[in-house]
Design a protein around this motif. Structure first.
Motif, PDB file in Angstrom:
ATOM      1  N   ASP A 166      48.304   0.805 -37.741  1.00 54.57           N
ATOM      2  CA  ASP A 166      49.537   1.092 -38.467  1.00 54.57           C
ATOM      3  C   ASP A 166      50.162  -0.175 -39.056  1.00 54.57           C
ATOM      4  OD1 ASP A 166      51.521   3.160 -39.214  1.00 54.57           O
ATOM      5  OD2 ASP A 166      52.871   1.991 -37.955  1.00 54.57           O
ATOM      6  N   ARG A 167      49.967  -1.303 -38.393  1.00 58.52           N
ATOM      7  CA  ARG A 167      50.555  -2.550 -38.891  1.00 58.52           C
ATOM      8  C   ARG A 167      49.677  -3.229 -39.934  1.00 58.52           C
ATOM      9  NH1 ARG A 167      51.285  -6.720 -34.138  1.00 58.52           N
ATOM     10  NH2 ARG A 167      52.347  -4.925 -33.243  1.00 58.52           N
ATOM     11  N   GLY A 168      48.450  -2.724 -40.141  1.00 57.16           N
ATOM     12  CA  GLY A 168      47.557  -3.289 -41.149  1.00 57.16           C
ATOM     13  C   GLY A 168      46.708  -4.419 -40.603  1.00 57.16           C
ATOM     14  N   GLY A 169      45.615  -4.695 -41.282  1.00 57.44           N
ATOM     15  CA  GLY A 169      44.757  -5.821 -40.918  1.00 57.44           C
ATOM     16  C   GLY A 169      43.979  -5.640 -39.641  1.00 57.44           C
ATOM     17  N   VAL A 170      43.705  -4.387 -39.252  1.00 50.23           N
ATOM     18  CA  VAL A 170      43.105  -4.173 -37.947  1.00 50.23           C
ATOM     19  C   VAL A 170      41.650  -4.663 -37.895  1.00 50.23           C
ATOM     20  CG1 VAL A 170      42.250  -1.813 -38.373  1.00 50.23           C
ATOM     21  CG2 VAL A 170      42.945  -2.504 -36.066  1.00 50.23           C
ATOM     22  N   ILE A 171      40.930  -4.618 -39.013  1.00 53.37           N
ATOM     23  CA  ILE A 171      39.546  -5.106 -39.004  1.00 53.37           C
ATOM     24  C   ILE A 171      39.526  -6.596 -38.679  1.00 53.37           C
ATOM     25  CG2 ILE A 171      37.471  -5.451 -40.397  1.00 53.37           C
ATOM     26  CD1 ILE A 171      38.273  -2.960 -41.991  1.00 53.37           C
ATOM     27  N   ALA A 172      40.383  -7.347 -39.359  1.00 55.65           N
ATOM     28  CA  ALA A 172      40.457  -8.791 -39.101  1.00 55.65           C
ATOM     29  C   ALA A 172      40.984  -9.073 -37.701  1.00 55.65           C
ATOM     30  CB  ALA A 172      41.344  -9.460 -40.150  1.00 55.65           C
ATOM     31  N   ALA A 173      41.910  -8.241 -37.224  1.00 58.61           N
ATOM     32  CA  ALA A 173      42.499  -8.478 -35.909  1.00 58.61           C
ATOM     33  C   ALA A 173      41.455  -8.343 -34.803  1.00 58.61           C
ATOM     34  CB  ALA A 173      43.649  -7.513 -35.674  1.00 58.61           C
ATOM     35  N   VAL A 174      40.629  -7.305 -34.876  1.00 61.01           N
ATOM     36  CA  VAL A 174      39.618  -7.115 -33.834  1.00 61.01           C
ATOM     37  C   VAL A 174      38.481  -8.121 -33.992  1.00 61.01           C
ATOM     38  CG1 VAL A 174      37.980  -5.504 -32.801  1.00 61.01           C
ATOM     39  CG2 VAL A 174      40.193  -4.664 -33.611  1.00 61.01           C
ATOM     40  N   ALA A 175      37.933  -8.212 -35.204  1.00 63.13           N
ATOM     41  CA  ALA A 175      36.827  -9.141 -35.421  1.00 63.13           C
ATOM     42  C   ALA A 175      37.279 -10.588 -35.224  1.00 63.13           C
ATOM     43  CB  ALA A 175      36.261  -8.955 -36.826  1.00 63.13           C
ATOM     44  N   GLY A 176      38.515 -10.904 -35.620  1.00 58.18           N
ATOM     45  CA  GLY A 176      39.034 -12.256 -35.446  1.00 58.18           C
ATOM     46  C   GLY A 176      39.220 -12.615 -33.987  1.00 58.18           C
ATOM     47  N   THR A 177      39.604 -11.637 -33.167  1.00 59.07           N
ATOM     48  CA  THR A 177      39.699 -11.896 -31.730  1.00 59.07           C
ATOM     49  C   THR A 177      38.343 -12.314 -31.175  1.00 59.07           C
ATOM     50  OG1 THR A 177      41.534 -10.325 -31.482  1.00 59.07           O
ATOM     51  CG2 THR A 177      40.301 -10.881 -29.498  1.00 59.07           C
ATOM     52  N   ARG A 178      37.312 -11.608 -31.594  1.00 57.70           N
ATOM     53  CA  ARG A 178      35.957 -11.955 -31.152  1.00 57.70           C
ATOM     54  C   ARG A 178      35.588 -13.375 -31.580  1.00 57.70           C
ATOM     55  NH1 ARG A 178      32.135 -13.731 -29.636  1.00 57.70           N
ATOM     56  NH2 ARG A 178      30.063 -12.866 -29.189  1.00 57.70           N
ATOM     57  N   ALA A 179      36.004 -13.767 -32.762  1.00 58.68           N
ATOM     58  CA  ALA A 179      35.612 -15.070 -33.298  1.00 58.68           C
ATOM     59  C   ALA A 179      36.246 -16.234 -32.556  1.00 58.68           C
ATOM     60  CB  ALA A 179      35.970 -15.137 -34.786  1.00 58.68           C
ATOM     61  N   VAL A 180      37.491 -16.060 -32.073  1.00 56.23           N
ATOM     62  CA  VAL A 180      38.192 -17.201 -31.473  1.00 56.23           C
ATOM     63  C   VAL A 180      37.996 -17.307 -29.970  1.00 56.23           C
ATOM     64  CG1 VAL A 180      39.946 -17.144 -33.293  1.00 56.23           C
ATOM     65  CG2 VAL A 180      40.386 -15.960 -31.137  1.00 56.23           C
ATOM     66  N   LEU A 181      37.483 -16.254 -29.328  1.00 59.21           N
ATOM     67  CA  LEU A 181      37.369 -16.284 -27.879  1.00 59.21           C
ATOM     68  C   LEU A 181      36.231 -17.173 -27.404  1.00 59.21           C
ATOM     69  CD1 LEU A 181      37.927 -12.577 -26.744  1.00 59.21           C
ATOM     70  CD2 LEU A 181      39.531 -14.485 -26.624  1.00 59.21           C
ATOM     71  N   ASP A 182      36.454 -17.766 -26.252  1.00 59.48           N
ATOM     72  CA  ASP A 182      35.381 -18.442 -25.531  1.00 59.48           C
ATOM     73  C   ASP A 182      34.285 -17.416 -25.241  1.00 59.48           C
ATOM     74  OD1 ASP A 182      34.598 -20.752 -23.447  1.00 59.48           O
ATOM     75  OD2 ASP A 182      34.361 -18.799 -22.462  1.00 59.48           O
ATOM     76  N   PRO A 183      32.995 -17.804 -25.371  1.00 57.27           N
ATOM     77  CA  PRO A 183      31.920 -16.824 -25.166  1.00 57.27           C
ATOM     78  C   PRO A 183      31.989 -16.081 -23.835  1.00 57.27           C
ATOM     79  CG  PRO A 183      31.045 -18.808 -26.169  1.00 57.27           C
ATOM     80  CD  PRO A 183      32.480 -19.103 -25.828  1.00 57.27           C
ATOM     81  N   ALA A 184      32.376 -16.774 -22.771  1.00 59.80           N
ATOM     82  CA  ALA A 184      32.462 -16.103 -21.469  1.00 59.80           C
ATOM     83  C   ALA A 184      33.586 -15.084 -21.450  1.00 59.80           C
ATOM     84  CB  ALA A 184      32.650 -17.131 -20.359  1.00 59.80           C
ATOM     85  N   ASP A 185      34.687 -15.387 -22.151  1.00 55.74           N
ATOM     86  CA  ASP A 185      35.776 -14.415 -22.257  1.00 55.74           C
ATOM     87  C   ASP A 185      35.356 -13.235 -23.127  1.00 55.74           C
ATOM     88  OD1 ASP A 185      37.415 -15.915 -20.652  1.00 55.74           O
ATOM     89  OD2 ASP A 185      38.701 -16.654 -22.272  1.00 55.74           O
ATOM     90  N   ALA A 186      34.728 -13.528 -24.252  1.00 59.76           N
ATOM     91  CA  ALA A 186      34.298 -12.457 -25.160  1.00 59.76           C
ATOM     92  C   ALA A 186      33.333 -11.508 -24.471  1.00 59.76           C
ATOM     93  CB  ALA A 186      33.656 -13.059 -26.405  1.00 59.76           C
ATOM     94  N   ALA A 187      32.556 -12.031 -23.538  1.00 59.85           N
ATOM     95  CA  ALA A 187      31.587 -11.185 -22.837  1.00 59.85           C
ATOM     96  C   ALA A 187      32.258 -10.153 -21.946  1.00 59.85           C
ATOM     97  CB  ALA A 187      30.657 -12.059 -21.991  1.00 59.85           C
ATOM     98  N   MET A 188      33.529 -10.391 -21.590  1.00 59.76           N
ATOM     99  CA  MET A 188      34.252  -9.416 -20.773  1.00 59.76           C
ATOM    100  C   MET A 188      34.656  -8.193 -21.578  1.00 59.76           C
ATOM    101  SD  MET A 188      34.125 -10.756 -17.827  1.00 59.76           S
ATOM    102  CE  MET A 188      35.033  -9.412 -17.064  1.00 59.76           C
ATOM    103  N   ILE A 189      34.763  -8.351 -22.907  1.00 57.02           N
ATOM    104  CA  ILE A 189      35.158  -7.228 -23.761  1.00 57.02           C
ATOM    105  C   ILE A 189      33.930  -6.383 -24.057  1.00 57.02           C
ATOM    106  CG2 ILE A 189      36.173  -6.540 -25.965  1.00 57.02           C
ATOM    107  CD1 ILE A 189      37.832  -9.057 -25.934  1.00 57.02           C
ATOM    108  N   ARG A 190      34.015  -5.107 -23.692  1.00 59.30           N
ATOM    109  CA  ARG A 190      32.856  -4.232 -23.825  1.00 59.30           C
ATOM    110  C   ARG A 190      33.014  -3.197 -24.929  1.00 59.30           C
ATOM    111  NH1 ARG A 190      30.295  -4.369 -18.921  1.00 59.30           N
ATOM    112  NH2 ARG A 190      28.614  -3.265 -19.989  1.00 59.30           N
ATOM    113  N   GLY A 191      34.164  -3.210 -25.582  1.00 60.04           N
ATOM    114  CA  GLY A 191      34.365  -2.251 -26.656  1.00 60.04           C
ATOM    115  C   GLY A 191      35.769  -2.340 -27.227  1.00 60.04           C
ATOM    116  N   PHE A 192      36.025  -1.505 -28.219  1.00 65.31           N
ATOM    117  CA  PHE A 192      37.340  -1.491 -28.872  1.00 65.31           C
ATOM    118  C   PHE A 192      37.747  -0.049 -29.143  1.00 65.31           C
ATOM    119  CE2 PHE A 192      34.326  -1.320 -32.341  1.00 65.31           C
ATOM    120  CZ  PHE A 192      34.917  -0.457 -33.265  1.00 65.31           C
ATOM    121  N   LEU A 193      39.030   0.138 -29.379  1.00 66.84           N
ATOM    122  CA  LEU A 193      39.537   1.409 -29.869  1.00 66.84           C
ATOM    123  C   LEU A 193      40.659   1.112 -30.855  1.00 66.84           C
ATOM    124  CD1 LEU A 193      42.499   2.148 -28.403  1.00 66.84           C
ATOM    125  CD2 LEU A 193      41.014   2.487 -26.429  1.00 66.84           C
TER     126      LEU A 193
END
Length: 484
Positions: A166-193
């Protein structure tokens, strides 16, 4: 035991509501489910049966889970107050004050206590659904984190990331989160909604696929905008949904937005009355002369908010409103402001001091270091109600001889000689249809008489139904290790 953590691409993406909905969905499937938020920062708090306090969002989530409130559901609560400081509440009890400068260092030793709470919750249920805070993409806050990835990695809890379309930019928000996270942190994320979608979800199919491709995470669905959420208690952000004047046939209730406003969900039942228009008055705006009732809400720092009220000229507006025969209701800190004076001899909210109140009630308040935290029941305005107290300070004076309420534990609050000014320490009292009806009757409004608790419970069921229809709940439970 099973656990699942919901983190977000930012603040106010709907994490609290999503966790509540998932808790109700799991409970409806027959699972014993409990909520947890390791660290919350909010002045909206609820009292637990054992006399502690947790964030009100976790209280709603406990209600959704059909479970009694417990301090382990929010082991660390930070309550912002004056002078860039926050009151630190650990396991439901005040443990001191943190400043902005020492916050990062002070939170690291709290992780063992957070983990102890989580383990106790695990032992009591089939599934714990955990809410993160803010966003894991705030990597400048990662060191010493106990609210997001620090917790997830310490417990091995899988994470699902929620994005707000609803606030816009959700593609960049999710994909951008993946880009900035430490690999070990990113590995904890198993999916999105994806949350709060308006319109035809088919129109977002390409975007949904793009998020999966760019992030490498699987999608768990797109949740549409759920109208029933409007009946749930307000979250931490005050949203000015309404204008500053009453529409035809409605009485205007005005509430100034104080910088340290607390527990403003007290007003939610009034918002849902068809004969009432609630206006949250922002700084720089006078209190409308056409208001029938002015509500002074709870405050985390009464003296600081009282000074701000005067700075805005709202004291002049309120006194003029009363001279015109208008009614005033003060709740908790707002009640204290209505008296002759508020004193803080111990410097609990800042430097020790005292300030004159608005003088609309012949009472005076002295703040003390003992915090009243208790559930209450009694009668007010001739009607029964239940609620809770959460305050520091004792208020006494001649007008207290006309108490607002008679509680099982004693008298509460005060009423002015002219009957126009009411003060109480009780939160949650307007949820009671009888008391709300009596108050509105004084204003010339016929209450709809709905049961606020029943309305909230029905909204949770509607939210859970939407989650079951639009999200892959089986997949989420499988990820958590729970039974589908």
């Amino acid at each position: 035991m099973a656990g699942l953590m919901l983190q977000g691409t930012g603040s106010d993406v709907g994490k609290s509501v999503l966790v509540a909905g998932l808790c109700r969905a799991a409970a409806n499937r027959g699972l014993r489910v409990l909520p947890c938020k390791p660290q919350n920062m909010s002045n909206n708090a609820a009292v637990t049966p054992e006399g502690g306090e947790i964030g009100r969002a976790q209280a709603l989530q406990a209600l959704a889970a059909r479970a009694p409130l417990h301090v382990d559901m929010n082991p660390v609560l930070l309550k912002p107050q004056a002078d860039r400081t926050s009151q630190l509440v650990v396991h439901g009890q005040v443990r001191g004050t943190l400043g902005a400068a020492n916050f990062r260092e002070a939170r690291r030793p709290l992780l063992p206590e957070v983990l102890a709470s989580y383990r106790r919750l695990e032992a009591r249920c089939d599934l714990v659904i955990v809410e993160g805070a803010g966003s894991p993409a705030e990597i400048n806050l990662r060191a010493g984190d106990i609210a997001n990835m620090g917790f997830a990695r310490a417990t091995g809890t899988p994470v699902v990331l929620a994005g707000d379309i609803d606030r816009g930019g959700v593609i960049a928000a999710v994909a951008g989160t993946r880009a900035v996270l430490d690999p070990a942190d990113a590995a904890m994320i198993r999916g999105f909604l994806i949350n709060k979608f308006r319109g035809d979800p088919a129109l977002f199919a390409d975007g949904y696929d793009a998020i999966a491709r760019l992030s490498g995470w699987r999608g768990f669905g797109v949740l549409p905008w759920v109208p029933a959420v409007a009946h749930l208690p307000s979250e931490d952000a005050v949203v000015l949904e309404r204008g500053l004047g009453a529409r035809a046939g409605k009485r205007l209730v005005a509430c100034p937005i104080l910088p340290r406003i607390a527990n403003f969900d007290d007003l939610d039942p009034l918002r849902q009355e068809p004969g009432v228009e609630v206006a949250m008055i922002p700084p720089g705006t006078p209190i409308p002369a056409g208001a029938t009732l002015v509500v002074l809400p709870g405050s985390k720092a009464t003296l600081a908010d009282l000074a701000f009220l005067r700075q805005e000229g709202w004291d002049i507006d309120i006194l003029a409103h009363h001279r015109r025969g208008g009614a005033v209701l003060g709740i908790c800190g707002g009640y204290q402001m209505l008296g002759r004076s508020v004193a803080d001899p111990l410097g609990l909210e800042g430097p020790p001091g005292e300030a004159p109140g608005l003088g609309l009630l012949d009472v005076a308040t002295v703040l003390g270091d003992r915090k009243a935290l208790r559930e209450v029941a009694g009668t007010g305005l001739g009607a029964a109600f239940t609620g809770y107290e959460m305050h520091m300070g004792v208020t006494t004076g001649p007008d207290a001889a006309r108490p607002f309420a008679r509680l099982e534990s004693g008298d509460d609050g005060a009423v002015s000689a002219d009957g126009l000014v009411l003060g109480t320490y009780c939160h949650g009292l307007l949820a009671a249809p009888g008391l709300r009806g009596a108050l509105l009757g004084r204003l010339g409004v016929q209450s709809e008489g709905f049961d606020q608790s029943a309305r909230v419970d029905a909204a949770l069921d509607a939210l859970a139904d939407a989650i079951e229809r639009h999200l892959d709940v089986d997949g989420l439970l499988a990820l958590a290790g729970g039974a589908a």
